[in-house]
Motif scaffolding. Structure first.
Motif, mmCIF file in Angstrom:
data_model
loop_
_atom_site.group_PDB
_atom_site.id
_atom_site.type_symbol
_atom_site.label_atom_id
_atom_site.label_comp_id
_atom_site.label_asym_id
_atom_site.label_seq_id
_atom_site.Cartn_x
_atom_site.Cartn_y
_atom_site.Cartn_z
ATOM 1 N N VAL A 11 -21.169 10.041 -11.851
ATOM 2 C CA VAL A 11 -20.847 10.726 -10.641
ATOM 3 C C VAL A 11 -20.430 11.046 -9.390
ATOM 4 O O VAL A 11 -20.165 11.593 -8.807
ATOM 5 C CB VAL A 11 -22.924 11.530 -10.751
ATOM 6 C CG1 VAL A 11 -22.814 12.857 -9.207
ATOM 7 C CG2 VAL A 11 -23.152 12.317 -12.070
ATOM 8 N N LEU A 12 -20.998 9.528 -9.414
ATOM 9 C CA LEU A 12 -20.228 9.050 -7.414
ATOM 10 C C LEU A 12 -18.180 9.191 -8.229
ATOM 11 O O LEU A 12 -17.681 9.977 -6.708
ATOM 12 C CB LEU A 12 -20.879 7.462 -7.497
ATOM 13 C CG LEU A 12 -22.109 8.159 -6.295
ATOM 14 C CD1 LEU A 12 -22.712 6.593 -6.850
ATOM 15 C CD2 LEU A 12 -21.852 8.841 -5.188
ATOM 16 N N SER A 13 -18.134 8.583 -8.932
ATOM 17 C CA SER A 13 -17.006 8.171 -9.199
ATOM 18 C C SER A 13 -15.933 9.502 -9.359
ATOM 19 O O SER A 13 -15.375 10.165 -8.722
ATOM 20 C CB SER A 13 -16.536 7.938 -10.407
ATOM 21 O OG SER A 13 -17.151 6.102 -9.871
ATOM 22 N N GLY A 14 -16.315 10.302 -10.080
ATOM 23 C CA GLY A 14 -16.144 11.802 -10.516
ATOM 24 C C GLY A 14 -16.445 12.882 -8.831
ATOM 25 O O GLY A 14 -15.077 13.123 -9.076
ATOM 26 N N SER A 15 -17.290 12.917 -8.223
ATOM 27 C CA SER A 15 -17.232 13.773 -6.846
ATOM 28 C C SER A 15 -15.934 12.844 -6.242
ATOM 29 O O SER A 15 -15.571 13.193 -5.869
ATOM 30 C CB SER A 15 -18.628 13.561 -6.660
ATOM 31 O OG SER A 15 -19.704 14.237 -7.308
ATOM 32 N N ILE A 17 -13.629 11.448 -6.906
ATOM 33 C CA ILE A 17 -12.078 11.543 -7.633
ATOM 34 C C ILE A 17 -11.888 12.911 -6.673
ATOM 35 O O ILE A 17 -10.778 13.339 -5.913
ATOM 36 C CB ILE A 17 -11.511 11.261 -7.883
ATOM 37 C CG1 ILE A 17 -11.798 9.519 -8.919
ATOM 38 C CG2 ILE A 17 -10.307 12.337 -9.014
ATOM 39 C CD1 ILE A 17 -11.899 9.612 -10.093
ATOM 40 N N TRP A 18 -12.887 14.136 -7.703
ATOM 41 C CA TRP A 18 -12.317 15.695 -6.575
ATOM 42 C C TRP A 18 -12.160 15.564 -5.119
ATOM 43 O O TRP A 18 -11.659 16.285 -5.050
ATOM 44 C CB TRP A 18 -13.536 16.308 -7.784
ATOM 45 C CG TRP A 18 -13.609 17.775 -6.783
ATOM 46 C CD1 TRP A 18 -13.198 18.572 -8.125
ATOM 47 C CD2 TRP A 18 -14.232 18.680 -5.851
ATOM 48 N NE1 TRP A 18 -12.885 19.832 -7.667
ATOM 49 C CE2 TRP A 18 -13.853 19.636 -5.882
ATOM 50 C CE3 TRP A 18 -14.395 18.111 -5.265
ATOM 51 C CZ2 TRP A 18 -14.138 20.893 -5.440
ATOM 52 C CZ3 TRP A 18 -15.454 19.100 -4.167
ATOM 53 C CH2 TRP A 18 -15.001 20.735 -4.537
ATOM 54 N N GLY A 31 -14.009 11.176 -0.042
ATOM 55 C CA GLY A 31 -14.229 10.801 -1.513
ATOM 56 C C GLY A 31 -14.111 9.329 -1.375
ATOM 57 O O GLY A 31 -14.282 9.150 -2.338
ATOM 58 N N LEU A 32 -13.260 8.855 -0.462
ATOM 59 C CA LEU A 32 -13.031 7.303 -0.577
ATOM 60 C C LEU A 32 -14.742 7.090 -0.183
ATOM 61 O O LEU A 32 -14.610 5.444 -0.298
ATOM 62 C CB LEU A 32 -12.228 7.051 0.790
ATOM 63 C CG LEU A 32 -10.737 7.598 0.337
ATOM 64 C CD1 LEU A 32 -9.947 7.016 1.944
ATOM 65 C CD2 LEU A 32 -10.584 6.535 -0.381
ATOM 66 N N ILE A 35 -16.409 6.762 -3.421
ATOM 67 C CA ILE A 35 -15.450 5.868 -4.493
ATOM 68 C C ILE A 35 -16.002 4.301 -4.155
ATOM 69 O O ILE A 35 -16.620 3.963 -5.071
ATOM 70 C CB ILE A 35 -13.773 6.364 -4.765
ATOM 71 C CG1 ILE A 35 -13.723 7.049 -4.605
ATOM 72 C CG2 ILE A 35 -13.873 4.469 -5.561
ATOM 73 C CD1 ILE A 35 -12.064 7.427 -5.063
ATOM 74 N N SER A 36 -16.473 4.301 -2.761
ATOM 75 C CA SER A 36 -16.721 3.102 -2.564
ATOM 76 C C SER A 36 -18.510 2.721 -2.948
ATOM 77 O O SER A 36 -18.234 1.624 -3.781
ATOM 78 C CB SER A 36 -16.836 2.820 -0.827
ATOM 79 O OG SER A 36 -17.715 1.589 -0.516
ATOM 80 N N TYR A 37 -19.072 3.906 -3.079
ATOM 81 C CA TYR A 37 -20.819 3.478 -3.174
ATOM 82 C C TYR A 37 -20.489 3.213 -4.880
ATOM 83 O O TYR A 37 -21.715 2.604 -4.677
ATOM 84 C CB TYR A 37 -21.228 5.458 -2.939
ATOM 85 C CG TYR A 37 -21.276 4.821 -1.650
ATOM 86 C CD1 TYR A 37 -21.222 4.199 -0.288
ATOM 87 C CD2 TYR A 37 -21.160 6.155 -1.064
ATOM 88 C CE1 TYR A 37 -21.300 4.226 0.353
ATOM 89 C CE2 TYR A 37 -21.623 6.621 0.814
ATOM 90 C CZ TYR A 37 -21.378 5.350 1.599
ATOM 91 O OH TYR A 37 -21.726 6.104 2.676
#
Length: 114
Positions: A11-15, A17-18, A31-32, A35-37
């Motif tokens: 979910v963190l990766s998808g959010s 990237i979106w 978004g960055l 993705i870091s989290y």
């Protein structure tokens, strides 16, 4: 526990990237951060989640060497959190400077008509 951790990373990766694909600068920064989290959680999960285990192997006291928590991923994640915080602060300063110079917070500098 593993499925919850995998879902959280997904979910963190998808959010993230979106949000990276959004036209506004603040959304790109968020978004960055997401993705870091996600990467931090992934690195932390690679260290084998072990509950009630010592962080270092202690063979002198007869501890089971197969049951220990790996301290390296914890140190890597702690370092990544500090670097991520500093990077986010730098991006926010750049966002404010760009907004002041161009008058807009769009990534390409232009307002798009809806």
């Amino acid at each position: 526990m593993e499925i919850v951790l995998a879902l959280a990373i997904g979910v963190l990766s998808g959010s993230g990237i979106w949000l990276l694909l959004r036209p506004r600068t603040f959304q790109v920064i968020m978004g960055l951060s997401l993705i870091s989290y996600a990467v931090n959680l992934f690195i932390f999960a690679m260290g084998r989640i072990t509950l009630n285990a010592p962080p270092v192997i202690d063979t002198a006291w007869g501890a089971d060497p197969a049951r220990y928590a790996d301290p390296l991923p914890q140190a890597l994640v702690l370092t990544a959190i500090v670097i991520g915080f500093a990077t986010t602060a730098l991006f926010l300063v750049l966002l404010l400077a760009s907004r002041g110079l161009s008058g807009t917070d769009h990534v390409d500098g232009q307002e798009h008509s809806q």
